[in-house]
Design a protein around this motif. Sequence first.
Motif, short mmCIF file in Angstrom:
data_model
loop_
_atom_site.label_atom_id
_atom_site.label_comp_id
_atom_site.label_asym_id
_atom_site.label_seq_id
_atom_site.Cartn_x
_atom_site.Cartn_y
_atom_site.Cartn_z
N TYR A 153 0.79 -1.03 -0.09
CA TYR A 153 -0.08 0.00 -0.17
C TYR A 153 0.88 1.22 -0.02
CZ TYR A 153 -3.88 -3.11 1.24
OH TYR A 153 -4.75 -4.15 0.99
N ASN A 154 1.76 1.36 1.04
CA ASN A 154 2.64 2.50 1.05
C ASN A 154 3.48 2.89 -0.32
OD1 ASN A 154 2.23 3.86 3.60
ND2 ASN A 154 2.89 1.76 4.41
N ALA A 155 3.85 1.88 -1.03
CA ALA A 155 4.78 1.92 -2.08
C ALA A 155 3.78 2.46 -3.65
CB ALA A 155 5.26 0.72 -2.67
N GLN A 156 2.42 2.64 -3.18
CA GLN A 156 1.60 3.05 -4.14
C GLN A 156 2.12 4.63 -4.65
OE1 GLN A 156 -2.23 2.31 -3.16
NE2 GLN A 156 -2.00 0.27 -3.07
N LEU A 157 2.36 5.44 -3.79
CA LEU A 157 2.42 6.73 -4.19
C LEU A 157 4.07 6.98 -4.00
CD1 LEU A 157 1.55 9.42 -4.38
CD2 LEU A 157 1.55 9.92 -2.02
N GLY A 158 4.63 7.24 -5.09
CA GLY A 158 5.91 7.47 -5.23
C GLY A 158 6.84 6.22 -5.43
N GLY A 159 6.44 5.18 -5.20
CA GLY A 159 7.20 3.82 -5.26
C GLY A 159 8.01 3.66 -3.90
N HIS A 160 8.99 2.76 -3.74
CA HIS A 160 9.73 2.67 -2.57
C HIS A 160 10.48 4.16 -2.10
CE1 HIS A 160 9.30 -1.39 -1.54
NE2 HIS A 160 9.65 -1.65 -2.51
N ARG A 161 10.84 4.20 -1.01
CA ARG A 161 11.52 5.23 -0.51
C ARG A 161 13.37 4.81 -0.92
NH1 ARG A 161 9.22 5.34 5.71
NH2 ARG A 161 7.67 6.98 5.06
N PHE B 286 21.64 8.24 3.54
CA PHE B 286 21.96 6.80 3.24
C PHE B 286 20.79 6.56 2.38
CE2 PHE B 286 19.28 6.66 7.19
CZ PHE B 286 18.22 5.84 6.79
N PHE B 287 21.12 5.28 1.61
CA PHE B 287 20.35 4.78 0.62
C PHE B 287 19.58 3.57 0.97
CE2 PHE B 287 22.79 8.13 -1.67
CZ PHE B 287 22.04 8.53 -2.55
N SER B 288 18.34 3.32 0.77
CA SER B 288 17.72 1.85 1.23
C SER B 288 17.73 1.04 -0.13
CB SER B 288 16.15 2.36 1.66
OG SER B 288 16.30 3.25 2.77
N LEU B 289 17.83 1.73 -1.02
CA LEU B 289 17.76 0.77 -2.17
C LEU B 289 19.26 0.67 -2.90
CD1 LEU B 289 14.65 1.77 -4.01
CD2 LEU B 289 14.80 -0.05 -2.30
N THR C 261 17.06 -2.54 -5.99
CA THR C 261 16.73 -3.64 -5.36
C THR C 261 16.90 -3.47 -3.77
OG1 THR C 261 18.79 -4.68 -5.40
CG2 THR C 261 16.97 -5.31 -6.75
N PRO C 262 16.02 -3.53 -2.81
CA PRO C 262 16.22 -3.43 -1.44
C PRO C 262 17.60 -3.64 -0.97
CG PRO C 262 14.34 -4.38 -1.69
CD PRO C 262 14.84 -4.37 -2.87
N ASP C 263 18.26 -2.87 -0.12
CA ASP C 263 19.69 -2.98 0.43
C ASP C 263 19.46 -3.47 1.76
OD1 ASP C 263 22.20 -3.06 1.17
OD2 ASP C 263 22.73 -1.06 0.88
N THR C 264 19.67 -4.68 2.11
CA THR C 264 19.43 -5.11 3.51
C THR C 264 20.43 -4.45 4.37
OG1 THR C 264 20.60 -7.37 3.08
CG2 THR C 264 18.42 -7.20 2.76
N VAL D 49 11.47 6.87 -4.94
CA VAL D 49 12.06 6.74 -6.51
C VAL D 49 11.41 7.46 -7.57
CG1 VAL D 49 13.14 4.44 -6.04
CG2 VAL D 49 10.65 4.52 -6.92
N ASP D 50 10.03 7.84 -7.29
CA ASP D 50 9.31 8.63 -8.24
C ASP D 50 8.54 9.85 -7.44
OD1 ASP D 50 7.92 9.48 -10.46
OD2 ASP D 50 6.88 7.52 -10.71
#
Length: 306
Positions: free
Chosen positions: A160-168, A220-223, A228-231, A254-255
């Motif tokens: 749901y949260n990724a619907q607006l602007g995609g991932h952080r 810092f970058f989460s992707l 792809t997600p950076d663990t 991302v958007d």
Amino acid sequence: MGGVIIFLVIFLVLGSSILAISEDDFPGWMNEINYKTSESNKSMVIDPTRIIQLSWKPRAFLYKGFLSDEECEHLKNLARGKLEKSMVADNESGKGVLSEIRTSSGTFIDKHHDKIVRCIEERIATFTFLPEENGEALQVLKYQHGEKYEPHFDFFQDKYNAQLGGHRIATVLMYLSNVRKGGETVFPNAPDPQTKDDSWSECAKKGLAVKPVKGDALLFFSLSPDVTPDTMSLHGSCPVIEGEKWSATKWIHVDSFDKPRKAVGCKDENANCAEWAAMGECQKNPSYMVGTDAYPGSCRGSCRVC
């Protein structure tokens, strides 16, 4: 031989003019360019000598003195009297819920709230090379004694949260106060090259860590670069041991997070809107829930604004 003669003639004719040119005519030709600027474009100036590369996994950078003392105090003053208990996003539903994982208090400050906030947002966009429209509203947080935020990811684990602007994709964490002890930002999954003495909390010794220093900003970058997600970006806020901690967070997607959307029939765009509205999110987070006429929010129906 003819070419040499032509060159000498040109030099004799123009030489005096060339020598008369001052460094003001070609700024930078004698390495005299500096970062001085007028107040009107001060927000866009980034000094690379203040940026420290902390890690490549995750990609993390510390900007020393990103905010002035006056800017830090301004953000704190805007937040005072509006702080609410912080919530976390439920991994299944995406809704905000209270949790002992996060015990701070916080509030959102609308984009372009005033001139100072606008300048900070412009500087963040310049620092990160990411569009201003991709960022969420600033969230100001206050941590008192013992309060903390357990290690977590800033990229979403719900749909749901990724619907607006995609991932952080990135986070800029700005420290608005010094903390006598504790309150460090720690990356428990990241390799830790630091040597830590007793000035660090035990929590901070569990991974790469950054001490909160008033005015500094941690990016810092989460992707990962392949989006792809950076663990390795798992991070947390260590408990405050002495003093209190103030910070301001800018999450960047991302958007575009401001992309115009039609509120056709005033329908909600998220299944959790009614529940969020009942929890007071229309007032606490109006940028996302309500929006404006130009940029309608995602829960205008439940917030009863149309």
